[in-house]
Design an enzyme around this catalytic site. Structure first.
Site, short mmCIF file in Angstrom:
data_model
loop_
_atom_site.label_atom_id
_atom_site.label_comp_id
_atom_site.label_asym_id
_atom_site.label_seq_id
_atom_site.Cartn_x
_atom_site.Cartn_y
_atom_site.Cartn_z
N ASP A 169 -8.27 68.00 47.08
CA ASP A 169 -7.40 68.14 48.43
C ASP A 169 -6.79 66.96 48.96
O ASP A 169 -6.42 66.16 48.00
CB ASP A 169 -9.01 68.04 49.34
CG ASP A 169 -8.88 69.21 50.39
OD1 ASP A 169 -7.71 69.70 50.89
OD2 ASP A 169 -9.92 69.68 50.74
N ASP A 225 -5.03 76.50 55.89
CA ASP A 225 -6.58 77.19 55.45
C ASP A 225 -6.57 78.46 56.12
O ASP A 225 -6.21 78.76 57.05
CB ASP A 225 -7.51 76.20 56.06
CG ASP A 225 -7.90 74.97 55.32
OD1 ASP A 225 -7.04 74.72 54.28
OD2 ASP A 225 -8.98 74.40 55.67
C1 GLA Z 1 -9.17 71.51 53.26
C2 GLA Z 1 -9.00 72.38 52.06
C3 GLA Z 1 -10.37 73.63 52.52
C4 GLA Z 1 -11.62 73.02 52.26
C5 GLA Z 1 -11.82 71.64 53.23
C6 GLA Z 1 -12.90 71.11 53.00
O1 GLA Z 1 -9.30 71.78 54.55
O2 GLA Z 1 -7.86 73.33 52.42
O3 GLA Z 1 -10.21 74.56 51.48
O4 GLA Z 1 -11.63 72.49 50.75
O5 GLA Z 1 -10.87 70.87 53.23
O6 GLA Z 1 -13.06 70.09 53.81
#
Ligand code: GLA
Length: 397
Positions: free
Chosen positions: A148, A203
């Site tokens: 991430d 996301d």
């Molecule tokens: C980010 C990623 C998500 C998930 C969250 C976890 O937002 O894009 O897919 O992994 O972190 O905290």
């Protein structure tokens, strides 16, 4: 002279390490990830139960082999030696035992961490610990690392992800490297040599065109793929994908509350058109037969997993309707017609208006498993709001 020999040896070893990482994702990776449904509420029983269910319901055999434990698996602090450690309450038997369990059941083991100092949920990130963590992941039997981009400060994305790539190579265990940098630094332009898949956008959330904070419904995520590069068509974002390296528009919301069944089917179809990794994000232990049937449809999955590895694109968008196309192996094409309007509609598909189709093809309705004649005749289908028709076209001999 000696120096040159030494350099040659180092380069050779680096190549040997790198070779182990090639061919790990010749088609888009398929699996399941804990985040979309469970977020922080994860533990080893959930992961094991999910694995057991995916064997019983045929998902593993349909290709969903990577089980990825997302954020919140870690203890709040590293140990005294700086090692990353799992939360002892959620994962009392540790991650090696979980990896062993998954491997014994025919799965591959995926884990999440972050290139910054902390994960997005505030657990220890990998920054400055890359080589130490890579060794640890290798020892646990990890096969997939989602990395991430929270708390990265002023770090350069390309260099940071390259550091983790080098650490994984050095640790020596073949691991699919999934860059989760949200497309902020155009990873499609440089990540092919760094990892196997890279997020292109923010996301996803369980909705069609809903939005909240940095999360968007799947249709908005899909539209965003077309704001990333100036060109649409085959030379848009899809030009960067191919066997071994994939654009990742984020995990599936299929079956999650917030989507109608039609929206789940359309989401799945269109992710297959754009050669997306198919990472289920629902509670597979409690899903309807209809959702199960969407996720495991082998003809639809075959479009996603087509060995040619060409990403599809939006051929046309007009009021109430979009036409998506994907070139497949053997001269076939997939054509997906989306009803983007708010009500059911009769959508006419006039094949002669789809200029890339230069000959006569036999037409098959992929979801209904019906042969529908050939592209000589236009057809009209009643399509529910936000649902699709998905056709596979094969050259008429
Ligand atoms: C980010 C990623 C998500 C998930 C969250 C976890 O937002 O894009 O897919 O992994 O972190 O905290």
């Amino acid at each position: 002279m000696k120096k040159n020999l030494l350099l040659a040896a180092v380069c050779l070893t680096a190549t040997a390490f790198a070779q182990k990482f090639e061919n790990l994702a010749l088609t888009p990776p398929m699996g399941w990830n804990s985040w979309n449904t469970f977020a922080a509420n994860i533990d080893e029983d959930l992961i094991k139960g999910t694995a057991d269910t995916m064997i019983a319901n045929g998902m593993r055999d349909a290709g969903y082999v990577y089980l990825v434990v997302d954020d919140c698996w870690e203890a709040k602090e590293r140990d005294a030696d700086g090692n990353i450690v799992p939360d002892p309450v959620k994962f009392p038997h540790g991650m090696k035992a979980l990896g062993d369990y998954l491997h014994a059941k025919g799965f591959k083991f995926g884990i999440h961490n972050c290139a910054g100092t902390e994960t997005c949920a505030g657990f220890p990130g990998g920054r400055g610990h890359e080589y130490q963590d890579a060794l640890r992941y290798a020892a646990w039997g990890v096969d997939f690392l989602k990395y991430d981009w929270c708390m990265h400060g002023t770090a350069d994305a390309r260099e940071t992800y390259k550091t983790m790539r080098d650490a994984l190579h050095k640790a020596g265990r073949p691991i699919v490297f999934s860059l989760c940098e949200w497309g902020q630094n155009k990873p499609w332009e440089w990540a092919k040599d760094v990892g196997h898949l890279w997020r292109t956008t923010g996301d996803i959330m369980a909705g069609y065109d809903s939005r909240q904070r940095w999360e968007s419904g799947w249709k908005l995520i899909l539209d965003q793929q077309y704001t990333l590069v100036t060109s649409n068509g085959p030379d848009g974002i899809g030009q960067y994908a191919g066997p071994g390296h994939w654009n990742d528009p984020d995990m599936l919301e299929v079956g999650n509350k917030g989507l109608t069944l039609a929206e789940s089917r359309a989401h799945f179809s269109l992710w297959c058109i754009i050669a997306a990794p198919l990472i289920a994000g629902n509670d597979v232990r409690h899903m309807s037969k209809e959702v199960h049937d969407i996720l495991t449809d082998k003809d639809v999955i075959a479009i996603d997993q087509d060995p040619l590895g060409k990403q599809g694109w939006r051929f046309r968008a007009e009021t109430g309707r979009e036409i998506w196309v994907r070139e497949l192996s053997g001269g076939d094409w997939a054509v997906c017609v989306l009803n983007s309007g708010a009500t059911a509609a009769d959508l006419t598909t006039d094949w002669s208006a789809i200029s890339i189709l230069q000959r006569e093809y036999a037409v098959r309705d992929v979801w209904a498993k019906k042969d529908l004649g050939t592209t000589r005749t236009p057809r009209t289908d009643r399509v529910e709001s936000h649902d699709v028709m998905l056709f596979r076209l094969s050259p008429v001999k």
